[in-house]
Design an enzyme around this catalytic site. Structure first.
Site, mmCIF file in Angstrom:
data_model
loop_
_atom_site.group_PDB
_atom_site.id
_atom_site.type_symbol
_atom_site.label_atom_id
_atom_site.label_comp_id
_atom_site.label_asym_id
_atom_site.label_seq_id
_atom_site.Cartn_x
_atom_site.Cartn_y
_atom_site.Cartn_z
ATOM 1 N N ASP A 1 -0.571 -5.183 9.465
ATOM 2 C CA ASP A 1 -1.650 -4.317 8.988
ATOM 3 C C ASP A 1 -2.853 -5.207 8.702
ATOM 4 O OD1 ASP A 1 -3.304 -2.512 7.746
ATOM 5 O OD2 ASP A 1 -1.757 -1.654 6.438
ATOM 6 N N TRP B 1 0.857 -1.195 0.000
ATOM 7 C CA TRP B 1 0.000 0.000 0.000
ATOM 8 C C TRP B 1 0.893 1.245 0.000
ATOM 9 C CZ3 TRP B 1 -1.967 2.707 4.852
ATOM 10 C CH2 TRP B 1 -2.973 3.627 4.547
ATOM 11 N N LYS C 1 -13.459 -0.747 6.446
ATOM 12 C CA LYS C 1 -14.015 -1.600 5.397
ATOM 13 C C LYS C 1 -15.102 -2.513 5.956
ATOM 14 C CE LYS C 1 -10.316 0.048 3.481
ATOM 15 N NZ LYS C 1 -9.965 0.805 2.349
HETATM 16 C C1 LMR Z 1 -6.922 1.943 -0.388
HETATM 17 O O1 LMR Z 1 -5.876 1.297 -0.379
HETATM 18 O O2 LMR Z 1 -7.483 2.295 -1.437
HETATM 19 C C2 LMR Z 1 -7.603 2.276 0.909
HETATM 20 O O3 LMR Z 1 -6.911 1.711 1.970
HETATM 21 C C3 LMR Z 1 -7.848 3.710 1.076
HETATM 22 C C4 LMR Z 1 -6.622 4.508 1.349
HETATM 23 O O4 LMR Z 1 -6.595 5.201 2.379
HETATM 24 O O5 LMR Z 1 -5.680 4.478 0.550
#
Ligand code: LMR
Length: 393
Positions: free
Chosen positions: A208, A127, A243
Site C-alpha cells: 500500500d 489502516w 494525498k
Molecule cells: C485516512 O487514513 O484517514 C485516509 O486514508 C482516508 C481514509 O480513506 O480513511
C-alpha cells in the site's frame, strides 16, 4: 430484506468527520481523517493541478470511455513515478483504479481468483479499511506483529519472525512509507530483510503506497519499495494520488502488477482487467488526466514537486512543534519516538478511553488508538491540543 438489516456503525475514520461537523463547540479540532490542510485550515487545490485542469478544459473534445486499464500515458507516468526505471517495463502492468481503496479492492479480487478463501496478513495496527476490504472480497485477514507499544517503533524481530513462518499461499500487506496509523517505517536494511524473507518463503507482497512524498521525499519514499521489488518475483502495488496531488475527491490511484516475466505479467494483467470490468467497468477520467498532465510535463512536474515538498515541510514543522509542546508540558515522558514518526500521522498509542475523553471533554477528534492527523493540526490550535494531550498521556 432491508428491514432485517442490522444498523451498521459509522465508519471509524470518515464517520469522525460527520461527528466533528455536527459538534457545535467552537474549540473543536478535527485530527481524524488523513487530509492535508494548510496553516489556514484549507485543503487547497494544488497550483500544478489548477494549471493542468485549465489546459485540459481547453483541449478536451470528448468524454467517451477510457480503456479498462486507463490511458497509456497515465499508466506509463505511474510506472515512472513508482519505479524510476528500476524494473523492466515488461515485468510491470499498471491499471488505473479509483483511489488507493479501489486499487486494494481490485488486488483483493485478483488474489481471490488464485487463492479462494486465502489469507492476507496485515500489520498490527493498520489502516482500519484493510480489515474490511479483503474480507469483502472473500479473503480472511490475520495480523502480524509490527509496532511495539514499548519502544513505539517497529518491532522488527517479531515482525520478521512471523513473516518467516508464512508460505507461498500467504499474502502480506506492507505499507511502503508513512505507515498508517503509526508513522513508524522499516529502515532500508529492514526492507532488504523483508525482501529476502518474501523471496525465500514465496509469499506475495501487496504494498500500500498512499503517501509517496510525505515521508522523506518522492524519490526517497520509494527506496524501500524498490529494495523489495528488485528481489521478489511477484508483487502488487496499490498507489494513490489522493494525498500527494491533493486529488482526494477525484479518486485517482493505480494497481500495479509486478510479474516474474512478460508472460506472467500479461496473464495477471488480463485477469485484473476482468476484475476492473466487474467492479467499475472503466476508470474515471478527470483525476487521471490531471496526474498524467502533471507527470508528463517538465514545468508542471517541477512545480508539483515543489508543492509536495512544501506540504511535507508543513507536516514536519507541525510534528516538531507538537513534540516540543508536549515536552515542555510533560518532561516525564520520552517523545523521541513521536518525533521520529513519518508522514501525515502521529500515533500516541492511547487507550480507547482517552480517545473518547478527548472527544467528549475537549472536542478533539482523532482515530481510535490515538492517531492524529498532523497535517490537519493548525498553529492556532497547537497550545490547546498540547494542553489536552498532556492531560491524558
Ligand atoms: C485516512 O487514513 O484517514 C485516509 O486514508 C482516508 C481514509 O480513506 O480513511
Amino acid at each position: 430484506m432491508f428491514k432485517d438489516f442490522a444498523l451498521a456503525p459509522a465508519d471509524p475514520i470518515l464517520g469522525l468527520t460527520a461527528a466533528y461537523r455536527a459538534d457545535p463547540r467552537a474549540e473543536k479540532v478535527n485530527l481524524g481523517v488523513g487530509v492535508f490542510m494548510d496553516e489556514t485550515g484549507t485543503t487547497p487545490v494544488l497550483r500544478a493541478v489548477k494549471d493542468a485542469e485549465s489546459a485540459l478544459l481547453a483541449a478536451e473534445t470528448s468524454k467517451s470511455y477510457l480503456p479498462i486499464a486507463g490511458t497509456d500515458g497515465f499508466r506509463a507516468a505511474v510506472a515512472r513515478l513508482l519505479f524510476a526505471g528500476a524494473l523492466p517495463a515488461e515485468r510491470t502492468a499498471v491499471l488505473q483504479a479509483p483511489g488507493g481503496t479501489g486499487a486494494l479492492a481490485a488486488a483483493a479480487h485478483l488474489v481471490v481468483r488464485a487463492r479462494p478463501g486465502g489469507r492476507v496478513w496485515i500489520p498490527d495496527p493498520t489502516w482500519g479499511n484493510h480489515k474490511a476490504i479483503f474480507p469483502a472480497a472473500g479473503l480472511s485477514t490475520a495480523a502480524y506483529p509490527y509496532f511495539s507499544r514499548t519502544t513505539r517503533g517497529v518491532d522488527f524481530d517479531a515482525c520478521a519472525a512471523t513473516l518467516s513462518t508464512l508460505g507461498p499461499d500467504a499474502v502480506v500487506l506492507l505499507h511502503a512509507c508513512c505507515h498508517n496509523p503509526t508513522g513508524a517505517d522499516f529502515t532500508l536494511p529492514q526492507w532488504e530483510e523483508v525482501a529476502r524473507i518474501a523471496a525465500e518463503r514465496g509469499w506475495l507482497p501487496v504494498v500500500d503506497f498512499a503517501y509517496q512524498g510525505f515521508g522523506e521525499g518522492l524519490a526517497e519514499d520509494r527506496a524501500g519499495l524498490l529494495a523489495l521489488l528488485t528481489r521478489v518475483p511477484e508483487a502488487i502495488v496499490c498507489s494513490s494520488f489522493s494525498k500527494n496531488m491533493g486529488l482526494y475527491a477525484e479518486r485517482t490511484g493505480a494497481i500495479t502488477l509486478v510479474g516474474e516475466d512478460a508472460g506472467a505479467t500479461a496473464r495477471a494483467e488480463s485477469q485484473a482487467k476482468q476484475v476492473a470490468r466487474t467492479l467499475w467497468s472503466n476508470p474515471p477520467k478527470h483525476g487521471a488526466a490531471v496526474a498524467e498532465a502533471i507527470l508528463s510535463d517538465d514545468a508542471r512536474r517541477t512545480a508539483w514537486e515543489g508543492e509536495v515538498a512544501a506540504m511535507c515541510g508543513r507536516i514536519r514543522g507541525m510534528r516538531a512543534a507538537l513534540v516540543e509542546g508536549l515536552r515542555t508540558r510533560r518532561g516525564d515522558v520520552d517523545f523521541a519516538a513521536l518525533a521520529a514518526q513519518k508522514g501525515m500521522f502521529s500515533y500516541l498509542a492511547l487507550p480507547d478511553g482517552a480517545v473518547a475523553r478527548l472527544r467528549e471533554e475537549k472536542a478533539i477528534y482523532m482515530v481510535a488508538g490515538g492517531r492524529i492527523n498532523v497535517a490537519g493540526l493548525l498553529p492556532r490550535q497547537l497550545d490547546y491540543v498540547c494542553d489536552s494531550l498532556a492531560e491524558v498521556l
